[in-house]
Design an enzyme around this catalytic site. Structure first.
Site, mmCIF file in Angstrom:
data_model
loop_
_atom_site.group_PDB
_atom_site.id
_atom_site.type_symbol
_atom_site.label_atom_id
_atom_site.label_comp_id
_atom_site.label_asym_id
_atom_site.label_seq_id
_atom_site.Cartn_x
_atom_site.Cartn_y
_atom_site.Cartn_z
ATOM 1 N N TYR A 34 -9.421 -5.973 13.598
ATOM 2 C CA TYR A 34 -8.777 -5.586 12.345
ATOM 3 C C TYR A 34 -8.860 -6.703 11.310
ATOM 4 C CZ TYR A 34 -5.404 -4.105 8.859
ATOM 5 O OH TYR A 34 -4.832 -3.754 7.666
ATOM 6 N N ASN A 55 -17.067 27.466 -22.571
ATOM 7 C CA ASN A 55 -17.731 26.352 -21.892
ATOM 8 C C ASN A 55 -17.604 26.408 -20.370
ATOM 9 O OD1 ASN A 55 -18.563 25.175 -24.308
ATOM 10 N ND2 ASN A 55 -16.645 24.054 -24.551
ATOM 11 N N GLN A 67 -7.282 -2.120 4.679
ATOM 12 C CA GLN A 67 -6.274 -1.376 3.926
ATOM 13 C C GLN A 67 -6.928 -0.582 2.790
ATOM 14 O OE1 GLN A 67 -2.289 -2.941 3.394
ATOM 15 N NE2 GLN A 67 -2.654 -3.021 1.185
ATOM 16 N N SER A 118 0.831 -1.213 0.000
ATOM 17 C CA SER A 118 0.000 0.000 0.000
ATOM 18 C C SER A 118 0.861 1.257 0.000
ATOM 19 C CB SER A 118 -0.936 0.002 1.213
ATOM 20 O OG SER A 118 -0.194 -0.167 2.411
ATOM 21 N N THR A 172 -39.502 25.850 -9.700
ATOM 22 C CA THR A 172 -39.702 24.505 -9.168
ATOM 23 C C THR A 172 -39.928 23.638 -10.394
ATOM 24 O OG1 THR A 172 -42.095 24.741 -8.949
ATOM 25 C CG2 THR A 172 -40.781 25.346 -7.022
ATOM 26 N N HIS A 173 -39.460 22.419 -10.357
ATOM 27 C CA HIS A 173 -39.510 21.517 -11.520
ATOM 28 C C HIS A 173 -38.825 22.135 -12.740
ATOM 29 C CE1 HIS A 173 -42.761 19.378 -9.290
ATOM 30 N NE2 HIS A 173 -43.060 20.614 -8.927
ATOM 31 N N ASN A 215 -1.701 -2.082 13.045
ATOM 32 C CA ASN A 215 -3.159 -1.890 13.113
ATOM 33 C C ASN A 215 -3.535 -0.610 13.860
ATOM 34 O OD1 ASN A 215 -2.963 -4.390 11.999
ATOM 35 N ND2 ASN A 215 -3.987 -5.505 13.652
ATOM 36 N N GLU A 253 -19.085 21.539 -14.935
ATOM 37 C CA GLU A 253 -19.306 20.156 -15.375
ATOM 38 C C GLU A 253 -18.358 19.185 -14.675
ATOM 39 O OE1 GLU A 253 -20.351 20.326 -19.960
ATOM 40 O OE2 GLU A 253 -18.853 21.807 -19.394
ATOM 41 N N LYS A 283 -16.820 28.941 -28.885
ATOM 42 C CA LYS A 283 -17.360 28.383 -27.644
ATOM 43 C C LYS A 283 -16.695 28.926 -26.381
ATOM 44 C CE LYS A 283 -19.996 25.556 -27.018
ATOM 45 N NZ LYS A 283 -20.060 24.095 -27.105
ATOM 46 N N SER A 313 -13.344 25.513 -26.864
ATOM 47 C CA SER A 313 -13.477 24.253 -27.591
ATOM 48 C C SER A 313 -12.285 24.124 -28.522
ATOM 49 C CB SER A 313 -14.782 24.266 -28.384
ATOM 50 O OG SER A 313 -14.700 23.367 -29.471
ATOM 51 N N LYS A 329 -8.035 3.781 2.760
ATOM 52 C CA LYS A 329 -7.319 5.036 2.559
ATOM 53 C C LYS A 329 -7.568 5.665 1.195
ATOM 54 C CE LYS A 329 -3.989 2.760 4.347
ATOM 55 N NZ LYS A 329 -4.842 1.957 5.255
HETATM 56 N N1 ARG Z 1 -1.035 -1.365 5.390
HETATM 57 C C1 ARG Z 1 -1.931 -1.861 6.366
HETATM 58 C C2 ARG Z 1 -3.288 -1.115 6.301
HETATM 59 O O1 ARG Z 1 -3.358 -0.160 5.632
HETATM 60 C C3 ARG Z 1 -1.357 -1.667 7.731
HETATM 61 C C4 ARG Z 1 -1.862 -2.660 8.714
HETATM 62 C C5 ARG Z 1 -1.343 -4.002 8.408
HETATM 63 N N2 ARG Z 1 -1.697 -4.905 9.422
HETATM 64 C C6 ARG Z 1 -1.561 -6.225 9.309
HETATM 65 N N3 ARG Z 1 -1.944 -6.924 10.311
HETATM 66 N N4 ARG Z 1 -1.075 -6.787 8.244
HETATM 67 O O2 ARG Z 1 -4.263 -1.493 6.906
#
Ligand code: ARG
Length: 471
Positions: free
Chosen positions: A318, A286, A323, A24, A156-157, A111, A291, A284, A278, A326
């Site tokens: 956990y 725009n 993961q 990650s 309205t509408h 974790n 949008e 144009k 454009s 994020k």
């Molecule tokens: N990269 C992991 C995450 O975003 C970190 C936690 C990993 N924990 C584990 N027990 N492998 O959640």
């Protein structure tokens, strides 16, 4: 690849496919400032517990300073074994300090680290987004103040309904945004709780103090239950819900700019800095900002749905699925930040076509409700009044006339209480002035709304001050 930090019980290195799936670092490296802050706080915790000496805490802290320098200067060297930002920072400490670096992970887990990092990140980012919402409201308020008595057709509408003040319409968006601000503030409050010290999920045998690290990291509070601390993502979901509702609100505003800039409406012109051309049609101009904002809202909705889907089937505590929390959070934050900045600039520089707005507001049939309400004031039951004026509208349309051009006889035909004098009520400015009920479109009501919004913006500013000291 180099062996991972957790290699102890394994006799083989992870397969390339697993390593790639697992990694990650490509997106969580943006958490480096927060991972370093959490690691620094943890070092203090280890020292207070007598697990490292004061000198060792200083050495760790200095190595972390070097990590900050390397990250911010772009010279931090990732190792292929750095599966995530937590492993990268720990590996850096081990490379720098050997055995001392190898002490840092005592009593903590990725974790609790990842959840703490993400909470710290949100505490940085939510106020930034809230500030963007604030600026957009200011821009709307600025335009409302610049047009205190410009008439506009209200819809309205998407059918012309009743004349209103342009300021009333603009403030409607600003009040909706004030609730977005409030939702972000709520999300901030729930994010403002430390997870550090939950360890893997059940706490630790070491004499560490999560309450102290929470306060060292500037959190308002600390987890009550260590399994909840690492296993829950409702704080992230709450941010995503606030972001998605905000994005949808921005999309609606964008939709109006798309409509209002078209030649069919012609109510407003975008500044050149906030419009696009454009590649083929030289004439144009725009409304791409609007949008794109409308389009971006789809991905922010997707970000919320993404994380809801990830979390929904998970047993405590956990699970590695988490993961996946994020990227949607980062994506939603990046998207709304961009949209807010572009929209605030768009609104600040709008040039309204007052003549077109007022001409559209003056369409006489828009005063039909005023006529019906005049009959009510005369003692006619509203349903009868509504029918009578409806008949009048149909009659005018059939005879290809404006409501205002009907004769006394025609009025009488529709209802005996209707008289020529009442046609004055069809005047748009008069109509607007008489909608003086609370929150309505009459100038003094709109002025009260403006004042109320000023007050809300003041409250927002003090919150922003407290959430972003030093800015
Ligand atoms: N990269 C992991 C995450 O975003 C970190 C936690 C990993 N924990 C584990 N027990 N492998 O959640």
């Amino acid at each position: 690849m180099t062996a991972p930090l957790w290699k102890g019980r394994f006799s083989k290195a992870p397969s390339e496919a697993l390593a790639e799936l697992s990694r990650s670092i490509q997106f969580d490296q943006r958490l480096w400032p927060h991972d370093i802050a959490a690691t620094r706080a943890h070092a203090g915790n280890l020292r207070r517990a007598g697990l490292i000496s004061e000198v060792e805490e200083v050495e760790l802290s200095q190595a972390l300073d070097r990590a900050v320098e390397a990250f911010s200067g772009g010279s931090f060297r990732f190792d292929p074994s750095d599966e995530d930002i937590h492993s990268a920072v720990e590996r850096f400490l081990i490379d720098e300090l050997g055995d001392l670096g190898a002490r840092i992970h005592a009593g903590r887990s990725r974790n609790d680290l990842v959840v703490t990092d993400l909470r710290l990140w949100l505490k940085d980012v939510i106020p930034e987004i809230a500030e963007g919402v604030h600026s957009l409201q200011e821009a709307l308020l600025g335009q409302a103040s610049a047009h205190p008595d410009t008439l506009a057709p209200g819809y309205t509408h998407l059918q012309r309904a009743q004349p209103i003040l342009l300021a009333h319409h603009l403030l409607a968006h600003a009040f909706a945004l004030a609730r977005d601000f409030d939702r972000l503030r709520g999300a901030y409050r729930r994010a403002d709780v430390s997870g550090l010290g939950a360890a893997a999920f059940a706490g630790t045998t070491l004499p560490l103090d999560p309450v102290q690290t929470a306060s060292d990291l500037g959190f308002r509070g600390v987890f009550d239950n260590s399994a909840d601390a690492v296993g829950s993502r409702d704080f992230a979901l709450e941010f995503l819900s606030a972001a998605a509702i905000l994005a949808v609100q921005l999309s609606r505003l964008g939709e109006e700019f798309v409509l209002w800039t078209s030649s069919e409406f012609g109510f407003v012109q975008l500044d050149d800095a906030f419009s696009t051309g454009s590649s083929i049609m030289p004439q144009k101009k725009n409304p791409d900002v609007a949008e794109l904002v409308r389009g971006k809202s789809a991905r922010v909705i997707g970000d919320l749905v993404h994380l809801l889907g990830v979390v929904k089937g998970l047993p405590m505590a956990y699970n590695r699925d988490l993961q996946e929390d994020k990227e949607p959070v980062f994506d939603a934050a990046d998207s709304v930040r961009l949209c807010l900045a572009a929209l605030a600039g768009t609104v600040e520089t709008l040039a309204f076509n007052v003549e077109r707005l007022e001409a559209a507001a003056r369409e006489r049939a828009s005063g039909a409700t005023d006529l019906a309400e005049a009959l009510v004031k005369d003692g006619v039951p509203f349903r009868h009044a509504h029918q009578a004026v409806g008949k009048l509208v149909a009659m005018a349309a059939a005879r290809d006339k404006d409501l205002a051009d009907l004769t006394a006889g025609e009025l009488q035909e529709a209802h005996p209480n209707l008289s020529l004098g009442m046609l004055e009520l069809l005047d748009a400015r008069r109509s607007v002035a008489s909608r003086a009920s609370h929150g309505g479109t009459a100038p003094e009501q709109v002025e009260a709304q403006r004042a109320r919004l000023e007050e809300i913006l003041g409250e927002q500013r003090s919150w922003l001050q407290s959430a972003r000291p030093g800015r």
